[in-house]
Design a protein around this motif. Structure first.
Motif, PDB file in Angstrom:
ATOM      1  N   VAL A   1      12.076   1.537   4.362  1.00 36.87           N
ATOM      2  CA  VAL A   1      11.187   1.959   3.262  1.00 36.87           C
ATOM      3  C   VAL A   1      11.481   3.422   2.945  1.00 36.87           C
ATOM      4  O   VAL A   1      11.392   4.285   3.820  1.00 36.87           O
ATOM      5  N   ALA A   2      11.857   3.688   1.731  1.00 34.36           N
ATOM      6  CA  ALA A   2      12.183   5.056   1.329  1.00 34.36           C
ATOM      7  C   ALA A   2      10.921   5.903   1.284  1.00 34.36           C
ATOM      8  O   ALA A   2       9.820   5.412   1.019  1.00 34.36           O
ATOM      9  N   ALA A   3      11.092   7.173   1.531  1.00 33.55           N
ATOM     10  CA  ALA A   3       9.973   8.114   1.539  1.00 33.55           C
ATOM     11  C   ALA A   3      10.225   9.218   0.525  1.00 33.55           C
ATOM     12  O   ALA A   3      11.368   9.509   0.165  1.00 33.55           O
ATOM     13  N   ARG A   4       9.145   9.832   0.078  1.00 33.86           N
ATOM     14  CA  ARG A   4       9.221  11.001  -0.797  1.00 33.86           C
ATOM     15  C   ARG A   4       8.569  12.167  -0.073  1.00 33.86           C
ATOM     16  O   ARG A   4       7.387  12.115   0.273  1.00 33.86           O
ATOM     17  N   LEU A   5       9.355  13.209   0.142  1.00 34.36           N
ATOM     18  CA  LEU A   5       8.823  14.428   0.745  1.00 34.36           C
ATOM     19  C   LEU A   5       8.089  15.204  -0.334  1.00 34.36           C
ATOM     20  O   LEU A   5       8.680  15.594  -1.335  1.00 34.36           O
TER      21      LEU A   5
ATOM     22  N   LEU B   1       5.699  17.980   7.687  1.00 28.63           N
ATOM     23  CA  LEU B   1       6.141  17.272   6.490  1.00 28.63           C
ATOM     24  C   LEU B   1       5.044  16.326   6.029  1.00 28.63           C
ATOM     25  O   LEU B   1       4.424  15.650   6.843  1.00 28.63           O
ATOM     26  N   ASP B   2       4.809  16.261   4.718  1.00 26.57           N
ATOM     27  CA  ASP B   2       3.985  15.214   4.125  1.00 26.57           C
ATOM     28  C   ASP B   2       4.903  14.271   3.373  1.00 26.57           C
ATOM     29  O   ASP B   2       5.642  14.696   2.470  1.00 26.57           O
ATOM     30  N   LEU B   3       4.860  12.985   3.741  1.00 26.02           N
ATOM     31  CA  LEU B   3       5.705  11.978   3.121  1.00 26.02           C
ATOM     32  C   LEU B   3       4.841  10.919   2.453  1.00 26.02           C
ATOM     33  O   LEU B   3       3.871  10.434   3.057  1.00 26.02           O
TER      34      LEU B   3
ATOM     35  N   GLY C   1       0.809  -1.206   0.000  1.00 27.95           N
ATOM     36  CA  GLY C   1       0.000   0.000   0.000  1.00 27.95           C
ATOM     37  C   GLY C   1       0.847   1.262   0.000  1.00 27.95           C
ATOM     38  O   GLY C   1       2.044   1.242   0.292  1.00 27.95           O
ATOM     39  N   ARG C   2       0.207   2.368  -0.327  1.00 24.15           N
ATOM     40  CA  ARG C   2       0.860   3.672  -0.274  1.00 24.15           C
ATOM     41  C   ARG C   2       0.323   4.428   0.939  1.00 24.15           C
ATOM     42  O   ARG C   2      -0.885   4.464   1.174  1.00 24.15           O
ATOM     43  N   ILE C   3       1.228   5.051   1.663  1.00 25.22           N
ATOM     44  CA  ILE C   3       0.890   5.800   2.865  1.00 25.22           C
ATOM     45  C   ILE C   3       1.196   7.279   2.628  1.00 25.22           C
ATOM     46  O   ILE C   3       2.256   7.628   2.115  1.00 25.22           O
ATOM     47  N   ARG C   4       0.253   8.148   2.962  1.00 30.21           N
ATOM     48  CA  ARG C   4       0.546   9.570   3.068  1.00 30.21           C
ATOM     49  C   ARG C   4       0.712   9.848   4.572  1.00 30.21           C
ATOM     50  O   ARG C   4      -0.249   9.842   5.330  1.00 30.21           O
ATOM     51  N   LEU C   5       1.950  10.060   4.977  1.00 31.96           N
ATOM     52  CA  LEU C   5       2.264  10.306   6.372  1.00 31.96           C
ATOM     53  C   LEU C   5       2.370  11.801   6.600  1.00 31.96           C
ATOM     54  O   LEU C   5       3.224  12.476   6.029  1.00 31.96           O
ATOM     55  N   ARG C   6       1.499  12.326   7.446  1.00 35.16           N
ATOM     56  CA  ARG C   6       1.491  13.746   7.796  1.00 35.16           C
ATOM     57  C   ARG C   6       2.172  13.890   9.156  1.00 35.16           C
ATOM     58  O   ARG C   6       1.625  13.473  10.180  1.00 35.16           O
ATOM     59  N   VAL C   7       3.361  14.477   9.167  1.00 38.27           N
ATOM     60  CA  VAL C   7       4.150  14.596  10.392  1.00 38.27           C
ATOM     61  C   VAL C   7       4.116  16.036  10.866  1.00 38.27           C
ATOM     62  O   VAL C   7       4.389  16.966  10.100  1.00 38.27           O
ATOM     63  N   ILE C   8       3.797  16.224  12.136  1.00 40.35           N
ATOM     64  CA  ILE C   8       3.666  17.550  12.747  1.00 40.35           C
ATOM     65  C   ILE C   8       4.571  17.599  13.962  1.00 40.35           C
ATOM     66  O   ILE C   8       4.431  16.777  14.881  1.00 40.35           O
ATOM     67  N   ASN C   9       5.503  18.549  13.991  1.00 36.96           N
ATOM     68  CA  ASN C   9       6.361  18.703  15.160  1.00 36.96           C
ATOM     69  C   ASN C   9       5.744  19.729  16.099  1.00 36.96           C
ATOM     70  O   ASN C   9       5.894  20.938  15.926  1.00 36.96           O
ATOM     71  N   ALA C  10       5.031  19.225  17.101  1.00 36.39           N
ATOM     72  CA  ALA C  10       4.389  20.069  18.103  1.00 36.39           C
ATOM     73  C   ALA C  10       5.225  20.167  19.370  1.00 36.39           C
ATOM     74  O   ALA C  10       4.721  20.637  20.396  1.00 36.39           O
ATOM     75  N   ALA C  11       6.478  19.746  19.319  1.00 38.34           N
ATOM     76  CA  ALA C  11       7.336  19.779  20.495  1.00 38.34           C
ATOM     77  C   ALA C  11       7.607  21.206  20.939  1.00 38.34           C
ATOM     78  O   ALA C  11       7.628  22.132  20.127  1.00 38.34           O
ATOM     79  N   ALA C  12       7.867  21.361  22.219  1.00 39.67           N
ATOM     80  CA  ALA C  12       8.186  22.675  22.761  1.00 39.67           C
ATOM     81  C   ALA C  12       9.594  23.106  22.393  1.00 39.67           C
ATOM     82  O   ALA C  12       9.833  24.279  22.106  1.00 39.67           O
ATOM     83  N   ALA C  13      10.536  22.158  22.384  1.00 36.24           N
ATOM     84  CA  ALA C  13      11.938  22.553  22.233  1.00 36.24           C
ATOM     85  C   ALA C  13      12.797  21.442  21.636  1.00 36.24           C
ATOM     86  O   ALA C  13      13.975  21.357  21.955  1.00 36.24           O
TER      87      ALA C  13
END
Length: 488
Positions: A269-273, A297-299, A247-259
């Protein structure tokens, strides 16, 4: 390796998937969505943690379908006043979500309605009070495009946090008093790795925060958090997402970290940004991408055709800690992953090599520049004070422009820490890195490493006071904020 056990959340906060991406919206497009700022309880490495959250109709966060208006009724059930900023959206200024600029915070029990045209892509929402964001008062905000509904792919969100069991006020006091992380240069290097990392000026030093820059030390992490979370979980009990073979995955990554800056590592598995901060870029293929606080990032990931489990890890820069989730086909063996990697992750983008690869699919229209501003980013670990143009918030001079002007902002970082710079109410394009022109990515948050300069271009929007600040919460809390004042 041992088979992984699944504890899940405590009964006090039990619910369906915390970060779901359903195929269709849960509410009618013309009906307001209910969003509730509330307290919740998480199980973090076997210990109960009381945190904040933003509960939508189907879990933490909101998901809008193509063309659906951002129409939300926000209710505050916390014991404290709060206000929510819609990070990546460009609402009218009165709805932007900054305390008293111009709207006051919501009192306990108060409900406030929001309505504006939504900007598509991977975004998020969070309190604009640093101590509240550090208590996880944040959640994904996904606005789908038509192709997201028709594409033959599965959507997965990875929402990243750093977390301390200490109250945020105590964390800030520790950092400000010089008792934060043990792995950065200015506060000592007690048993940390001494791997080296080339710097833009040709110097070398330790990746863990002792990297040399003109005889000075670079600081990567100024606090050692108790845990690093992906979708509210650690690697002692990660989220396991069921996926299809091939399958193909659209991974939506959000950095909500404080610091914390993270490297997103897709492993075998290779990703495409394909998008940053909700805006398409020409695809870039790799197995590891860096992500600063506030950025997204959307991968696209194409899975093998056989049965298996594929970890997607978030590695803390300059350190061994990591978190993540696991993509697994039905019946696949899921093995335990240690929360400490064997090697220290490198510093993020100190030479701006990743940013240089990101080219916008649709650039800003070319036009003459009407106004330019240089913003000097400064500060130090001792005393712990961070500034823009030599001033902290409250002593600042606004950065000004007129509505409709093409403006270039040049962020020049003279400090020894990187700064993810976020501008409210606008989308900008990266147009130069260390003086080299480019047609870079469209963004709302750009990372400026030490001893570097990043230029961004934008068209000034609504006449109002818009916040411009570093998205490192302890930096923001100690003054690294100014305003972009647009006049008619």
């Amino acid at each position: 390796m041992n088979m992984m056990t699944r504890r899940g959340f405590l009964a006090a906060s039990a619910a369906a998937a915390a970060f779901p991406i359903p195929r269709t919206a849960m509410a009618r497009a013309d009906a307001p969505l209910a969003l509730i700022a509330a307290t919740r309880t998480l199980d973090i490495n076997g210990r109960a943690a009381t945190v904040f959250g933003l509960a939508g109709p189907s879990g933490q966060g909101l998901i809008l379908d193509p063309g659906q208006r951002f129409q939300v009724d926000l209710t505050n059930t916390l014991d404290i006043d709060t206000i929510i900023h819609w990070h990546g959206q460009t609402p009218p200024n009165v709805q932007d979500g900054v305390p008293n600029m111009p709207s006051p915070m919501l009192a306990r029990g108060e409900t406030r309605s929001y309505s504006f045209e939504a900007r598509s892509g991977t975004h998020w929402m969070h309190s604009h009070v640093p101590t509240q964001e550090m208590q996880l008062l944040a959640a994904p905000l996904i606005v789908r495009r038509p192709e997201d509904l028709t594409a033959d792919r599965q959507e997965v969100v990875m929402f990243l946090h750093d977390f301390s069991f200490k109250p945020p006020e105590e964390v800030l006091a520790d950092i400000g008093g010089g008792h934060g992380a043990v792995s950065h240069g200015l506060h000592g290097n007690h048993g940390a790795s001494t791997a080296t990392q080339p710097m833009p000026d040709g110097g070398h030093g330790a990746m863990n925060g002792m990297a040399g820059m003109g005889g000075m030390s670079m600081d990567l992490n100024d606090y050692d958090w108790d845990a690093y979370l992906a979708n509210d979980r650690t690697l002692s009990d990660p989220e396991v997402v069921q996926v299809e073979r091939g399958g193909r995955i659209r991974l939506r990554v959000i950095n909500a970290a404080a610091a914390t800056v993270f490297w997103i590592d897709s492993g075998k598995v290779a990703a495409r940004l394909v998008a940053v901060d909700g805006h398409d870029v020409l695809p870039v293929s790799a197995a590891r991408f860096g992500l600063a606080m506030g950025q997204r990032l959307d991968l696209d990931i194409d899975l093998p055709s056989e049965r298996g489990a594929w970890p997607i890890l978030a590695l803390r820069e300059g350190a061994r800690e990591r978190t993540g989730l696991i993509l697994a086909t039905p019946g696949a063996e899921v093995q335990r992953i240690d929360a400490m990697a064997e090697v220290v992750a490198p510093a993020f983008d100190i030479d701006l090599a990743q940013e240089a690869k990101l080219l916008a699919r649709t650039a800003l229209p070319k036009r003459p520049v009407d106004r330019s501003h240089m913003l000097m980013l400064g500060g130090s670990m001792q005393p712990y004070v961070w500034t823009i143009n030599g001033a902290i918030w409250g002593q600042h001079s606004p950065v000004t422009a007129r509505t409709g002007e093409r403006v270039v902002l040049s962020f020049h970082n003279t400090s020894m820490m990187g700064h993810p710079m976020h501008l409210h109410g606008h989308v900008f394009q990266v147009v130069a890195l260390n003086g080299k022109a480019m047609a870079g990515a469209l963004r709302d948050t750009v990372y400026v490493p030490p001893n570097s300069m990043v230029d961004v271009a934008l068209d000034a929007g609504e006449a109002a006071r818009w916040m411009l600040h570093c998205h490192h919460m302890p930096h923001l809390a100690t003054g690294m904020m100014t305003e972009f004042q647009v006049i008619a």
